[in-house]
Design a protein around this motif. Sequence first.
Motif, PDB file in Angstrom:
ATOM      1  N   THR A   5      -0.850  -3.454   4.392  1.00 55.19           N
ATOM      2  CA  THR A   5      -0.328  -4.110   3.198  1.00 55.19           C
ATOM      3  C   THR A   5      -1.300  -3.887   2.048  1.00 55.19           C
ATOM      4  OG1 THR A   5       0.805  -5.812   4.478  1.00 55.19           O
ATOM      5  CG2 THR A   5       0.333  -6.331   2.175  1.00 55.19           C
ATOM      6  N   VAL A  91       0.676  -7.086  -2.537  1.00 57.75           N
ATOM      7  CA  VAL A  91       1.625  -6.403  -3.413  1.00 57.75           C
ATOM      8  C   VAL A  91       2.955  -6.370  -2.666  1.00 57.75           C
ATOM      9  CG1 VAL A  91       2.174  -4.227  -4.562  1.00 57.75           C
ATOM     10  CG2 VAL A  91      -0.197  -5.051  -4.497  1.00 57.75           C
ATOM     11  N   GLU A  92       3.922  -7.115  -3.168  1.00 57.54           N
ATOM     12  CA  GLU A  92       5.218  -7.190  -2.506  1.00 57.54           C
ATOM     13  C   GLU A  92       6.073  -5.963  -2.767  1.00 57.54           C
ATOM     14  OE1 GLU A  92       7.379 -10.791  -2.966  1.00 57.54           O
ATOM     15  OE2 GLU A  92       5.577 -12.027  -2.742  1.00 57.54           O
ATOM     16  N   ARG A  93       5.948  -5.405  -3.940  1.00 55.58           N
ATOM     17  CA  ARG A  93       6.724  -4.222  -4.307  1.00 55.58           C
ATOM     18  C   ARG A  93       5.870  -3.329  -5.174  1.00 55.58           C
ATOM     19  NH1 ARG A  93      12.113  -7.436  -5.794  1.00 55.58           N
ATOM     20  NH2 ARG A  93      12.745  -7.815  -3.666  1.00 55.58           N
ATOM     21  N   GLY A  94       6.212  -2.045  -5.149  1.00 51.99           N
ATOM     22  CA  GLY A  94       5.525  -1.078  -5.984  1.00 51.99           C
ATOM     23  C   GLY A  94       6.109   0.298  -5.733  1.00 51.99           C
ATOM     24  N   LEU A  95       5.717   1.242  -6.551  1.00 49.98           N
ATOM     25  CA  LEU A  95       6.170   2.609  -6.369  1.00 49.98           C
ATOM     26  C   LEU A  95       5.711   3.073  -4.983  1.00 49.98           C
ATOM     27  CD1 LEU A  95       7.482   5.062  -7.800  1.00 49.98           C
ATOM     28  CD2 LEU A  95       5.172   5.728  -8.481  1.00 49.98           C
ATOM     29  N   PRO A  96       6.634   3.444  -4.109  1.00 43.85           N
ATOM     30  CA  PRO A  96       6.251   3.787  -2.735  1.00 43.85           C
ATOM     31  C   PRO A  96       5.161   4.853  -2.646  1.00 43.85           C
ATOM     32  CG  PRO A  96       8.625   3.542  -2.880  1.00 43.85           C
ATOM     33  CD  PRO A  96       8.086   3.475  -4.296  1.00 43.85           C
ATOM     34  N   LEU A  99       1.766   3.176  -3.446  1.00 45.10           N
ATOM     35  CA  LEU A  99       1.313   2.321  -2.349  1.00 45.10           C
ATOM     36  C   LEU A  99       0.825   3.165  -1.173  1.00 45.10           C
ATOM     37  CD1 LEU A  99       4.035  -0.477  -2.471  1.00 45.10           C
ATOM     38  CD2 LEU A  99       1.806  -0.409  -3.621  1.00 45.10           C
TER      39      LEU A  99
END
Length: 115
Positions: A5, A91-96, A99
């Motif tokens: 994560t 970070v729950e979401r972000g540019l894959p 990440l």
Amino acid sequence: MAADTVLLVFTNAPNTDSARLIARSLVDARLAACVNILPECQSIYRWQGAVEEAAEVPVLIKTTSAHYAAVEAAIRLAHPYELPEIVAVPVERGLPGYLAWVAAETRHTPPAPDA
């Protein structure tokens, strides 16, 4: 929380030199993929019963949860404050792709000093 994560770890340094020392130590050790040193800000806080004001330099550290303990230890070692702010948020979401880059850059072990 999964070991891969991505975390955003926040700290504040008393000046840019301290912020750079923290940032370089984390990136050089591959404990962080990237560290942003932001412009100086003003902090107002309560410390030991008194309201204080100080100029501080915010530092944003991108790492993974697998490295949090080592990141915390490295910050404490390099940080001049008695009780540094160290706060991590997942970070729950972000540019894959970004990440994945953070995970990849912190997955490698550093080369030996003479390599």
